[in-house]
Design a protein around this motif. Structure first.
Motif, PDB file in Angstrom:
ATOM      1  N   LEU A   1     -22.158 -35.737 -89.816  1.00 26.53           N
ATOM      2  CA  LEU A   1     -23.085 -34.816 -89.165  1.00 26.53           C
ATOM      3  C   LEU A   1     -22.666 -33.365 -89.394  1.00 26.53           C
ATOM      4  N   ARG A   2     -21.359 -33.101 -89.344  1.00 24.26           N
ATOM      5  CA  ARG A   2     -20.872 -31.750 -89.637  1.00 24.26           C
ATOM      6  C   ARG A   2     -21.262 -31.340 -91.058  1.00 24.26           C
ATOM      7  N   GLY A   3     -21.115 -32.272 -91.984  1.00 19.78           N
ATOM      8  CA  GLY A   3     -21.488 -31.995 -93.369  1.00 19.78           C
ATOM      9  C   GLY A   3     -22.969 -31.677 -93.509  1.00 19.78           C
ATOM     10  N   LEU A   4     -23.822 -32.430 -92.815  1.00 18.77           N
ATOM     11  CA  LEU A   4     -25.268 -32.153 -92.841  1.00 18.77           C
ATOM     12  C   LEU A   4     -25.560 -30.774 -92.244  1.00 18.77           C
ATOM     13  N   ALA A   5     -24.878 -30.454 -91.136  1.00 19.30           N
ATOM     14  CA  ALA A   5     -25.087 -29.151 -90.505  1.00 19.30           C
ATOM     15  C   ALA A   5     -24.702 -28.024 -91.450  1.00 19.30           C
ATOM     16  N   THR A   6     -23.581 -28.172 -92.135  1.00 20.93           N
ATOM     17  CA  THR A   6     -23.127 -27.163 -93.095  1.00 20.93           C
ATOM     18  C   THR A   6     -24.098 -27.061 -94.266  1.00 20.93           C
ATOM     19  N   GLN A   7     -24.486 -28.212 -94.792  1.00 23.56           N
ATOM     20  CA  GLN A   7     -25.411 -28.245 -95.931  1.00 23.56           C
ATOM     21  C   GLN A   7     -26.715 -27.511 -95.636  1.00 23.56           C
ATOM     22  N   HIS A   8     -27.192 -27.591 -94.396  1.00 18.58           N
ATOM     23  CA  HIS A   8     -28.483 -26.993 -94.048  1.00 18.58           C
ATOM     24  C   HIS A   8     -28.336 -25.700 -93.245  1.00 18.58           C
ATOM     25  N   GLY A   9     -27.086 -25.206 -93.128  1.00 19.39           N
ATOM     26  CA  GLY A   9     -26.853 -23.912 -92.499  1.00 19.39           C
ATOM     27  C   GLY A   9     -27.149 -23.865 -91.012  1.00 19.39           C
ATOM     28  N   VAL A  10     -26.923 -24.963 -90.306  1.00 22.57           N
ATOM     29  CA  VAL A  10     -27.248 -24.999 -88.883  1.00 22.57           C
ATOM     30  C   VAL A  10     -26.042 -25.361 -88.011  1.00 22.57           C
ATOM     31  N   GLU A  11     -24.845 -25.072 -88.499  1.00 20.65           N
ATOM     32  CA  GLU A  11     -23.633 -25.405 -87.740  1.00 20.65           C
ATOM     33  C   GLU A  11     -23.670 -24.844 -86.329  1.00 20.65           C
ATOM     34  N   ASP A  12     -24.214 -23.635 -86.177  1.00 25.19           N
ATOM     35  CA  ASP A  12     -24.259 -22.989 -84.863  1.00 25.19           C
ATOM     36  C   ASP A  12     -25.261 -23.649 -83.914  1.00 25.19           C
ATOM     37  N   MET A  13     -26.106 -24.505 -84.425  1.00 29.19           N
ATOM     38  CA  MET A  13     -27.124 -25.161 -83.599  1.00 29.19           C
ATOM     39  C   MET A  13     -26.714 -26.571 -83.172  1.00 29.19           C
ATOM     40  N   ILE A  14     -25.619 -27.066 -83.706  1.00 33.77           N
ATOM     41  CA  ILE A  14     -25.230 -28.464 -83.503  1.00 33.77           C
ATOM     42  C   ILE A  14     -23.957 -28.542 -82.670  1.00 33.77           C
ATOM     43  N   GLU A  15     -23.962 -29.437 -81.686  1.00 34.68           N
ATOM     44  CA  GLU A  15     -22.759 -29.743 -80.913  1.00 34.68           C
ATOM     45  C   GLU A  15     -22.435 -31.219 -81.110  1.00 34.68           C
ATOM     46  N   LEU A  16     -21.187 -31.515 -81.382  1.00 31.46           N
ATOM     47  CA  LEU A  16     -20.716 -32.892 -81.529  1.00 31.46           C
ATOM     48  C   LEU A  16     -19.663 -33.131 -80.455  1.00 31.46           C
ATOM     49  N   LEU A  17     -19.987 -34.009 -79.517  1.00 38.10           N
ATOM     50  CA  LEU A  17     -19.108 -34.213 -78.374  1.00 38.10           C
ATOM     51  C   LEU A  17     -18.724 -35.684 -78.225  1.00 38.10           C
ATOM     52  N   PRO A  18     -17.563 -35.945 -77.619  1.00 36.49           N
ATOM     53  CA  PRO A  18     -17.072 -37.321 -77.469  1.00 36.49           C
ATOM     54  C   PRO A  18     -17.849 -38.089 -76.396  1.00 36.49           C
ATOM     55  N   PRO A  19     -17.626 -39.398 -76.312  1.00 41.41           N
ATOM     56  CA  PRO A  19     -18.298 -40.217 -75.296  1.00 41.41           C
ATOM     57  C   PRO A  19     -17.936 -39.773 -73.877  1.00 41.41           C
ATOM     58  N   LEU A  20     -18.827 -40.123 -72.966  1.00 40.45           N
ATOM     59  CA  LEU A  20     -18.608 -39.900 -71.542  1.00 40.45           C
ATOM     60  C   LEU A  20     -18.681 -41.250 -70.825  1.00 40.45           C
ATOM     61  N   PRO A  21     -18.111 -41.350 -69.634  1.00 40.57           N
ATOM     62  CA  PRO A  21     -18.351 -42.551 -68.832  1.00 40.57           C
ATOM     63  C   PRO A  21     -19.859 -42.698 -68.566  1.00 40.57           C
ATOM     64  N   TYR A  22     -20.298 -43.919 -68.348  1.00 46.03           N
ATOM     65  CA  TYR A  22     -21.721 -44.249 -68.266  1.00 46.03           C
ATOM     66  C   TYR A  22     -22.513 -43.348 -67.312  1.00 46.03           C
ATOM     67  N   ARG A  23     -22.065 -43.221 -66.078  1.00 36.50           N
ATOM     68  CA  ARG A  23     -22.821 -42.414 -65.103  1.00 36.50           C
ATOM     69  C   ARG A  23     -22.871 -40.943 -65.495  1.00 36.50           C
ATOM     70  N   GLU A  24     -21.796 -40.435 -66.066  1.00 39.12           N
ATOM     71  CA  GLU A  24     -21.801 -39.041 -66.530  1.00 39.12           C
ATOM     72  C   GLU A  24     -22.780 -38.873 -67.692  1.00 39.12           C
ATOM     73  N   ALA A  25     -22.853 -39.882 -68.557  1.00 40.48           N
ATOM     74  CA  ALA A  25     -23.813 -39.830 -69.668  1.00 40.48           C
ATOM     75  C   ALA A  25     -25.241 -39.849 -69.133  1.00 40.48           C
ATOM     76  N   LEU A  26     -25.507 -40.658 -68.110  1.00 39.09           N
ATOM     77  CA  LEU A  26     -26.841 -40.674 -67.498  1.00 39.09           C
ATOM     78  C   LEU A  26     -27.182 -39.313 -66.908  1.00 39.09           C
ATOM     79  N   GLU A  27     -26.221 -38.715 -66.218  1.00 38.83           N
ATOM     80  CA  GLU A  27     -26.458 -37.405 -65.632  1.00 38.83           C
ATOM     81  C   GLU A  27     -26.750 -36.372 -66.720  1.00 38.83           C
ATOM     82  N   GLU A  28     -26.008 -36.417 -67.814  1.00 36.29           N
ATOM     83  CA  GLU A  28     -26.250 -35.485 -68.911  1.00 36.29           C
ATOM     84  C   GLU A  28     -27.659 -35.665 -69.474  1.00 36.29           C
ATOM     85  N   MET A  29     -28.081 -36.924 -69.618  1.00 34.24           N
ATOM     86  CA  MET A  29     -29.436 -37.182 -70.123  1.00 34.24           C
ATOM     87  C   MET A  29     -30.494 -36.639 -69.178  1.00 34.24           C
TER      88      MET A  29
END
Length: 173
Positions: A127-155
């Motif tokens: 995904l980082r490579g795609l972001a670099t290839q298309h010049g959108v690195e500043d628009m993309i965030e890549l973050l690690p997993p969260l516990p289930y309830r925290e992921a639901l809250e984020e959604m």
């Protein structure tokens, strides 16, 4: 070819499973139809158990806490939560579109900047490579997993949820 042999082995395993299984459960009616046609001898044992959710996973405290509060105050946040499979959930065209929008100055409204967050995507380097290839690195965030309830809250707090699905998975929808 090796691919043909692999698919033949997959088919043999699938057929063995369809013969031996007490039940063959699929999560969509379209997948159920496909497998009933493929294995008519198991038709009555092929059933649909649709994807669902556990209502108790959405306690009032999570919903009210998430409420209208956005994930980021100056960003319009699109969120993809889960694995991005290179074939079945290939975001290449999304990155192309984001690059075109950025080139046209259409990713910032003055009040909000468009961001795309990938949570637990697994294939971060790709995904980082795609972001670099298309010049959108500043628009993309890549973050690690969260516990289930925290992921639901984020959604619940995202401005939009991003779902990607390739045509070779249409029966899963």
């Amino acid at each position: 070819t090796a691919d043909q042999k692999t698919w033949q082995q997959f088919e043999a395993i699938e057929q063995t499973a369809a013969r031996a299984a007490r039940w063959c459960m699929f999560t969509t009616p379209s997948a159920t139809r496909t497998y009933r046609l493929r294995y008519p001898f198991a038709r009555d044992r092929i059933v649909t158990l649709e994807n669902g959710y556990d209502a108790e996973s959405f306690p009032t405290s999570v919903v009210s806490r998430a409420g209208p509060a956005p994930l980021a105050s100056r960003e319009f946040m699109l969120l993809h939560s889960g694995i991005v499979y290179p074939a079945e959930r290939d975001p290449t065209q999304l990155f192309v579109a984001l690059g075109e929008m950025k080139a046209q100055g259409r990713t910032d409204s003055g009040n909000l900047t468009l961001k795309v967050r990938f949570r637990a995507a697994v294939h971060a380097e790709w995904l980082r490579g795609l972001a670099t290839q298309h010049g959108v690195e500043d628009m993309i965030e890549l973050l690690p997993p969260l516990p289930y309830r925290e992921a639901l809250e984020e959604m619940l707090r995202a401005d939009g949820l991003l779902v990607m699905q390739a045509s070779n998975c249409n029966e899963q929808i």
